[in-house]
Design an enzyme around this catalytic site. Structure first.
Site, mmCIF file in Angstrom:
data_model
loop_
_atom_site.group_PDB
_atom_site.id
_atom_site.type_symbol
_atom_site.label_atom_id
_atom_site.label_comp_id
_atom_site.label_asym_id
_atom_site.label_seq_id
_atom_site.Cartn_x
_atom_site.Cartn_y
_atom_site.Cartn_z
ATOM 1 N N SER A 1 46.121 36.590 28.083
ATOM 2 C CA SER A 1 47.412 37.087 28.566
ATOM 3 C C SER A 1 48.509 36.875 27.530
ATOM 4 O O SER A 1 48.413 36.014 26.657
ATOM 5 C CB SER A 1 47.808 36.366 29.854
ATOM 6 O OG SER A 1 46.813 36.529 30.834
HETATM 7 N N1 SAH Z 1 44.318 33.654 31.792
HETATM 8 C C1 SAH Z 1 43.300 34.326 31.035
HETATM 9 C C2 SAH Z 1 43.218 35.761 31.493
HETATM 10 C C3 SAH Z 1 41.921 36.376 31.196
HETATM 11 S S1 SAH Z 1 41.763 38.033 31.778
HETATM 12 C C4 SAH Z 1 43.630 34.256 29.559
HETATM 13 O O1 SAH Z 1 44.813 34.273 29.233
HETATM 14 O O2 SAH Z 1 42.717 34.202 28.724
HETATM 15 C C5 SAH Z 1 41.222 37.784 33.448
HETATM 16 C C6 SAH Z 1 39.938 37.037 33.643
HETATM 17 O O3 SAH Z 1 39.615 37.124 35.032
HETATM 18 C C7 SAH Z 1 38.747 37.610 32.884
HETATM 19 O O4 SAH Z 1 38.166 36.608 32.103
HETATM 20 C C8 SAH Z 1 37.807 38.090 33.986
HETATM 21 O O5 SAH Z 1 36.435 37.940 33.666
HETATM 22 C C9 SAH Z 1 38.213 37.187 35.144
HETATM 23 N N2 SAH Z 1 37.852 37.729 36.457
HETATM 24 C C10 SAH Z 1 37.926 39.013 36.891
HETATM 25 N N3 SAH Z 1 37.487 39.114 38.152
HETATM 26 C C11 SAH Z 1 37.133 37.854 38.544
HETATM 27 C C12 SAH Z 1 36.603 37.306 39.743
HETATM 28 N N4 SAH Z 1 36.349 38.052 40.823
HETATM 29 N N5 SAH Z 1 36.355 35.987 39.782
HETATM 30 C C13 SAH Z 1 36.612 35.183 38.718
HETATM 31 N N6 SAH Z 1 37.108 35.641 37.547
HETATM 32 C C14 SAH Z 1 37.372 36.970 37.460
#
Ligand code: SAH
Length: 212
Positions: free
Chosen positions: A62
């Site tokens: 993010s």
């Molecule tokens: N805060 C993180 C954001 C990553 S993007 C950062 O800054 O790196 C969002 C993440 O949510 C991804 O890694 C994706 O795999 C995860 N995600 C999506 N759907 C999900 C679910 N149902 N359960 C758990 N994680 C999920």
């Protein structure tokens, strides 16, 4: 630049302050956490820019502003102790939470990302984080209740299991929607839940159901 990341991380923190982030503890966390270790080699030169970046598997780390702002909002709403994060991804938001709150639980559905994030947090000696490979729609029932829940992927609607895992007085922050997403905040008081719309945002989707 990377060997000398403290100056870059401090500059990023200063930038976020100019952009309106006020919480000193959050700004300190941004200044202390090396964001470049959460990013692939080819993109490391952009690590201290205020932008989201790809982290593989179709996911993104993010934007630092939104990481800082969401952390600040959790604190402003009174969350102080036990936090649940849904969507560990790179682990950067997790590290900022670990610097700001007493205890962090984080759930990720893609195992490869979860392992990588776990190693990074160990490398930073952040031991107040417990991670799980699982489906974030279900939260983490066995560790509930949480003072704060932060969802870092966009859900089509507020996940009801997460609301049920909020402590009394707890706060949930989540991007809701598909092409048109809004960051919403829900505050629990007893059995009543009050929703506030905070700002338009853009996140990758919270995938329904299965895990990889
Ligand atoms: N805060 C993180 C954001 C990553 S993007 C950062 O800054 O790196 C969002 C993440 O949510 C991804 O890694 C994706 O795999 C995860 N995600 C999506 N759907 C999900 C679910 N149902 N359960 C758990 N994680 C999920």
């Amino acid at each position: 630049m990377l060997a000398n990341y403290t100056r870059s991380a401090q500059a990023l923190s200063d930038l976020l302050k100019r952009e309106g982030v006020e919480d000193a503890q959050v700004l300190n966390a941004i200044a202390q956490i090396p964001r470049h270790i959460f990013i692939d080699d080819v993109l490391k030169h952009k690590a201290y820019e205020n932008t989201a970046l790809p982290i593989g598997q179709g996911q993104t780390i993010s934007q630092p502003y939104i990481v800082a702002r969401m952390t600040e909002l959790l604190r402003l709403a009174g969350a102080c102790n036990k936090i649940l994060e849904i969507g560990t991804g790179s682990g950067y938001q997790t590290a900022i939470l670990a610097k700001t709150f007493t205890k962090v639980y984080s759930v990720e559905r893609i195992k490869a990302l979860q392992w990588q994030a776990k190693r990074r947090l160990q490398q930073l000696d952040l031991y107040n984080v417990t991670m799980k490979h699982g489906d974030g729609w279900q939260g983490w029932q066995s560790q509930a209740p949480f003072d704060g829940i932060i969802v870092t992927a966009a859900a089509s609607k507020v996940p009801q299991d997460l609301l049920a895992q909020l402590a009394d007085g707890g706060v949930l922050l989540a991007p809701i929607g598909e092409s048109d997403q809004k960051l919403i905040m829900v505050i629990r008081k007893g059995d009543s839940f009050t929703e506030h719309v905070i700002a338009p945002v853009r996140f990758v989707p919270l995938v329904p159901g299965d895990i990889e």
